[in-house]
Structure formats: structure tokens, C-alpha cells
Design an enzyme around this catalytic site. Structure first.
Site, mmCIF file in Angstrom:
data_model
loop_
_atom_site.group_PDB
_atom_site.id
_atom_site.type_symbol
_atom_site.label_atom_id
_atom_site.label_comp_id
_atom_site.label_asym_id
_atom_site.label_seq_id
_atom_site.Cartn_x
_atom_site.Cartn_y
_atom_site.Cartn_z
ATOM 1 N N CYS A 104 8.796 -1.765 6.323
ATOM 2 C CA CYS A 104 10.204 -1.495 6.043
ATOM 3 C C CYS A 104 10.549 -1.780 4.579
ATOM 4 O O CYS A 104 10.191 -0.994 3.704
ATOM 5 C CB CYS A 104 11.085 -2.245 7.032
ATOM 6 N N HIS A 163 9.108 -0.459 12.220
ATOM 7 C CA HIS A 163 8.593 -1.801 12.547
ATOM 8 C C HIS A 163 7.633 -1.720 13.732
ATOM 9 O O HIS A 163 8.042 -2.000 14.862
ATOM 10 C CB HIS A 163 9.751 -2.732 12.922
ATOM 11 N N GLU A 209 5.522 -3.713 14.684
ATOM 12 C CA GLU A 209 5.299 -5.026 15.325
ATOM 13 C C GLU A 209 6.165 -5.229 16.569
ATOM 14 O O GLU A 209 5.800 -5.973 17.468
ATOM 15 C CB GLU A 209 5.542 -6.171 14.328
#
Ligand code: GLN
Length: 555
Positions: free
Chosen positions: A397, A522, A524
Site C-alpha cells: 500500500c 493488502h 496480508e
């Protein structure tokens, strides 16, 4: 009919109540039961999206947004939730819904707006019964969205805090209304081990339970967080003073991996006890527990070690990047690799650029997400250093945006290239506000949020990671890489690896000759211990390949 487990905290915050809540959910899943979870945050922010991660840890982003409508015509978009939701998703492998994160901000907003709309006409609006009724309504409504067998509700904060009281009162009322076998109260508390006397100390727990009792709540189960397992005599003592059977005092010691906790609970009979209290007829647990056990073993047995430098601006608390830390560990475990993380404040490099050479000691760099001006130059400098030294780098990001700025400065020579978030008067704003953001005034809940579809370009490193041209990942940003500058960068060798399906925005960039990759999304947030994120997996795989090559060259 949904059964409820309420989880409260005693003595201190930050003792891992989220992991306990998730682990309780997991032990129900071992029995083939369906589980959903809720988190109550007693702060007045409507959602955590406006909080600095140093205040309250990472802001997690859900797959979907929730259109919170306290009264007709007033809608608030909620997609940003407490970091514990990441823990719930990683343990339970269920996409959590933002409706399941109650904040005091939402509760009071609802009550006040309802008063203005005449819902309580003629009445004095009060904490009891109006605020408590709103809390009960939110818990029940959220639990009925999926109607799981068990709904685990974590109450944030610590028993004794003024701001937690309305929630505890609401839970007292709910326990009374729902009846005995429909709810269980689990109290998670710190039981410090004093090295000087060689003893566990139970006094703070006794006080905390007294506090709960004074509010009409008797815990059914006490979970004792401590660095060492609780010996039997300590369990007996807590049992005697806190009015619970000794088998209901459960030890929650420090562990090598948090994913072990459901197994540690299971060994102490917590699953059986919870089912007994809730009068749930449990299935056999063997198959699912074995699956989990095998998974947990992966987190303990490593053949390799990888050192990663996490460069960012919220390094004071490790929780600021918890989903990234976990995604790296998931990928590592999958590849038999232990991940050692070092958190580096990027401002260090601004003070003394010579310090950048510490990056030579790492196998990879992770450029973290973030907001605002502080520490940005140091992050850009690290990206330039990684490009020069060909150190594998993953930018997430903000990290991807700063990687892009670094590329423009390094390869096109526009030394004042910047983002309008950082330096609005820079001559070359290569990262700028997205068009649809330009007229937005309110800051809360207005970023580009939640999951979006993207097109991945064949032949790129990102394509290699996903093995697909179509991906869906979660977003949380306002600024983006400016396409005109991306064109210039392409001419100098930058590769655009992904585009937003709806808006054609640039979602992925990478270098040709080294594993330097930036993603605007993102990945994750979707990484789970049993399903590591493809991007993180590819990153660690490349680091391992790199290390091997280096070792061979040395021979
Ligand atoms: N501050 C940047 C933006 O708003 C990046 C946000 C982030 O890293 N999540 O676009």
C-alpha cells in the site's frame, strides 16, 4: 438457536484476550460446530479507522463493508475493524463481518440519533435501559446474521474501567434473559509469576473477579495468562477465592506459536467443559484436531531462517503490523522457514543515511503501509537502497506508493517526485488523491475499502504468485499511483502487474531484474495459517532462492 460465550478481561489489557477468544472458537470448530465472533470496543470512535496504530494496533479490513444505519436516511460505511478480527479470521478461517465490531461510538450515535428521530418519545434517555438495550440488540442482531452454533463475544478493555460498565451490565441482563445453559462467562486474567519469590501471584485476579461479582457477574471459567503454566495448587487457590471449580481454571502460558493455544486448552479439558456448561452435544474431535496439530507443527519445525527488515513508522508497538507479521509467518511455515522480523523506524535513515547499510544484513525488506509525512523520506531511501543492492522487497500500500516514488527519483531523475499526501507542493506529484476522493470531507470510513477485483498481467511476478489473471484482495487507501507517471516509468523498465477491474487503477508494480514488488492492496488480510497469501509465499520463496544462489556463489 445460538449459544453465547462472553469473554472479559481482568488486571491488564494486552494479555491476549483476542487469541483466547479465537482459540475458544476453534475448539468448538474441532467439534464440527459453526462459530462466529464479535468484538466490543468501548472507545468513542465509530470505528478504529481514524486511530493511529500506535494507539490501538493495526486496523483490520473486512472482505465486505457494512452499511450501518442507526436511523432511516443516516448511513455510515464500516469496513475497518479492530485488529482482533484478523486473529479471529486466521484461527477460524471465516470471513468476519464488520457488523460484529461494536464500538461505544456506534452505540451512542445510535441512541442519540434515535432520540432525535423520536424513538424514545416522552422518556428520559439513560445508560440503563437505553444504552444497555442498544448493546443487547446489537449483540443479538449480529449473532443472528449467520446463526452459528456458538457466538463468542470478546469484551474489550478491562473489568473495572468506567467505559466497559454498560457492556458488563448488558451481559448480566442477557444472561438472565437467555437462561442458564445459553451463555458462558469466561474471564481472562493475568497471573504474574514473581521470580524473586518463585511463585504465581493470584491477588490481582481475586480483585478482578470480585469486581465482576460486584456487578452481578460470576465467571464460569477463569483463564490465567502467565509466562509459565499454572501449577495445580495455584489453580486450587484461584478456585477457592474466585468461586469456580478448579477444573474451570485454565492455564494460558507463553507459547512458541499462538496457534498452539487451542490445543493447550483442549489438553486441559476446556472444550468438554464449555460443551457441558452450554449443554451442547459434541461430536468427536479427532479429525479436525489432528489437522490443526499438523498445521501447528509446521510453525515449530524449521529448516531455514530468513531475516526480514520491516521498515516503517509505527514500529513502537509490534501489533501495528500484526497481519503482515502473521502473513510472513504463514508463508514461512509453509516453506519450512522461520521468519525473524526486525522493526526499523525509517526516521533513523533520515538522520544518518550511512545507516542504510544495515539493510545488507537482511534477506528481505518489507516496506509497510502507513499515512502522513513522518518517516516517509527514510522509507523512500530504503527502497532506493534495495533497488541498487537488489535486495528482495515487498511494498504494501503506502510501501508500494513510496517504492514508485523511489523508482521515479532513481531512474527518471525527478528528485522532487512525491505524493500529495506528503508534499502537496512538490513539482512532480507521482502519487495523488484518487479522483473520487477529491470532494470528500469526512475522514472516517471514506477511503477505498474492502475487497475489489483486479486483473493481473501474465508473465509478471505477481502472476507467478497467484497463477491467475483474476484476483480479489482487500484495499484501504485514498491515494494512488498517477497513470501518466507510470507510463514514463514503464519506459524505464518498471512493470505494471495489476489493474483494478472497476477503475483501471494501478494495483501492482515490479522491477524486471530483482524481486522488488509493490502492491496497492493488502494481501496480508486474507492470509491464513492453512492458506498463506500467494504474494507473501512468492516473496519468501524468492528470498530463499536468493539465499541459496548467494551461498552457491560463495562456494
Ligand atoms: N496513505 C496511503 C493512502 O491513503 C496508503 C494507505 C495505506 O498504506 N493503507 O493511499
Amino acid at each position: 438457536m445460538v449459544k453465547y460465550v462472553f469473554v472479559t478481561g481482568g488486571v491488564l489489557s494486552g494479555i491476549g484476550k483476542g487469541v483466547v477468544t479465537a482459540s475458544i472458537g476453534k475448539i468448538f470448530q474441532f467439534r464440527g460446530l459453526t462459530v462466529d465472533a464479535m468484538k466490543i470496543d468501548p472507545y468513542l470512535n465509530v470505528d478504529p479507522g481514524t486511530l493511529n496504530p500506535i494507539e490501538h494496533g493495526e486496523v483490520f479490513v473486512c472482505e465486505e463493508v457494512w452499511r450501518f444505519q442507526p436511523v432511516p436516511g443516516q448511513t455510515f460505511i464500516i469496513a475497518e475493524v479492530d485488529q482482533d478480527f484478523g486473529t479471529y479470521e486466521r484461527f477460524l478461517d471465516v470471513d468476519m463481518h464488520p457488523q460484529n465490531n461494536i464500538t461505544s461510538g456506534q452505540i451512542y450515535l445510535s441512541v442519540v440519533l434515535k432520540e432525535r428521530f423520536g424513538e424514545y418519545l416522552g422518556k428520559t434517555v439513560q445508560v440503563i435501559p437505553h444504552v444497555t438495550s442498544e448493546i443487547k440488540k446489537r449483540i443479538i442482531e449480529a449473532s443472528h446474521r449467520r446463526n452459528p452454533d456458538v457466538f463468542v463475544v470478546e469484551v474489550g478493555g478491562t473489568v473495572g474501567d468506567i467505559e466497559t460498565m454498560p457492556y458488563l451490565e448488558a451481559i448480566r441482563q442477557l444472561r438472565l434473559e437467555l437462561g442458564r445453559s445459553w451463555t458462558v462467562l469466561v474471564h481472562v486474567t493475568l497471573i504474574p509469576y514473581l521470580g524473586t519469590v518463585g511463585q504465581h501471584k493470584t491477588k490481582p485476579t481475586q480483585h478482578s473477579v470480585k469486581n465482576l461479582q460486584s456487578m452481578g457477574l460470576q465467571p464460569d471459567i477463569i483463564i490465567g495468562r502467565s509466562n509459565k503454566p499454572l501449577p495445580e495448587d495455584v489453580k486450587e487457590k484461584i478456585s477457592l477465592f474466585c468461586n469456580v471449580p478448579s477444573r474451570a481454571v485454565i492455564s494460558d502460558p507463553d507459547l512458541e506459536t499462538i496457534y498452539d493455544l487451542p490445543l493447550i486448552f483442549e489438553e486441559q479439558g476446556l472444550g468438554e467443559l464449555l460443551c457441558q456448561l452450554l449443554e451442547i452435544k459434541a461430536n468427536s474431535i479427532n479429525e479436525k484436531i489432528e489437522e490443526w496439530r499438523t498445521l501447528v507443527e509446521r510453525f515449530k519445525n524449521h529448516r531455514e531462517l530468513v531475516n526480514i527488515a520491516m521498515i516503517g513508522k509505527y514500529c513502537k508497538i509490534i501489533d501495528s503490523y500484526i497481519s503482515i507479521n502473521e502473513a510472513l509467518r504463514h508463508a514461512g511455515a509453509y516453506l519450512g522457514t522461520k521468519i525473524r522480523l526486525s522493526f526499523i523506524e525509517s526516521e533513523e535513515f533520515e538522520e544518518d543515511p550511512m545507516r542504510l547499510s544495515v539493510l545488507d544484513n537482511y534477506d528481505g525488506i518489507l516496506l509497510t503501509p502507513g499515512f502522513g509525512v513522518r518517516g516517509v523520506e527514510g522509507m523512500i531511501m530504503s527502497a532506493q537502497y534495495a533497488m541498487r543492492k537488489k535486495i528482495p522487497l515487498l511494498g504494501i500500500c503506502f510501501g508500494a506508493q513510496l517504492l514508485f516514488i523511489a523508482f521515479i527519483r532513481e531512474f527518471i531523475g525527478l528528485r522532487d517526485a512525491n505524493s500529495s499526501e506528503v508534499k502537496p507542493d512538490a513539482a512532480h506529484l507521482v502519487v495523488d488523491l484518487m479522483e473520487e476522493q477529491k470532494n470528500i470531507q469526512a475522514i472516517g470510513g471514506t477511503m477505498k475499502l474492502s475487497s475489489k477485483r483486479m486483473r493481473v498481467i501474465r508473465g509478471t511476478k505477481l502472476y507467478k504468485a497467484y497463477g491467475s489473471t483474476e484476483i480479489v484482495e482487500r484495499f484501504r487507501h485514498r491515494y494512488q499511483i498517477v497513470p501518466a507517471y507510470a507510463k514514463m516509468a514503464e519506459a524505464k523498465g518498471l512493470i505494471i502487474s495489476a489493474y483494478g477491474e472497476e477503475d483501471n487503477s494501478i494495483c501492482g508494480i515490479e522491477l524486471e531484474d530483482s524481486w522488488i514488488v509493490g502492491v496497492q492492496f493488502h494481501p496480508e488480510f486474507k492470509s491464513r495459517p492453512n492458506k498463506p497469501s500467494p504474494v507473501y509465499l512468492e516473496y519468501i520463496r524468492n528470498i530463499l532462492g536468493n539465499k541459496k544462489k548467494k551461498a552457491e556463489n560463495r562456494i
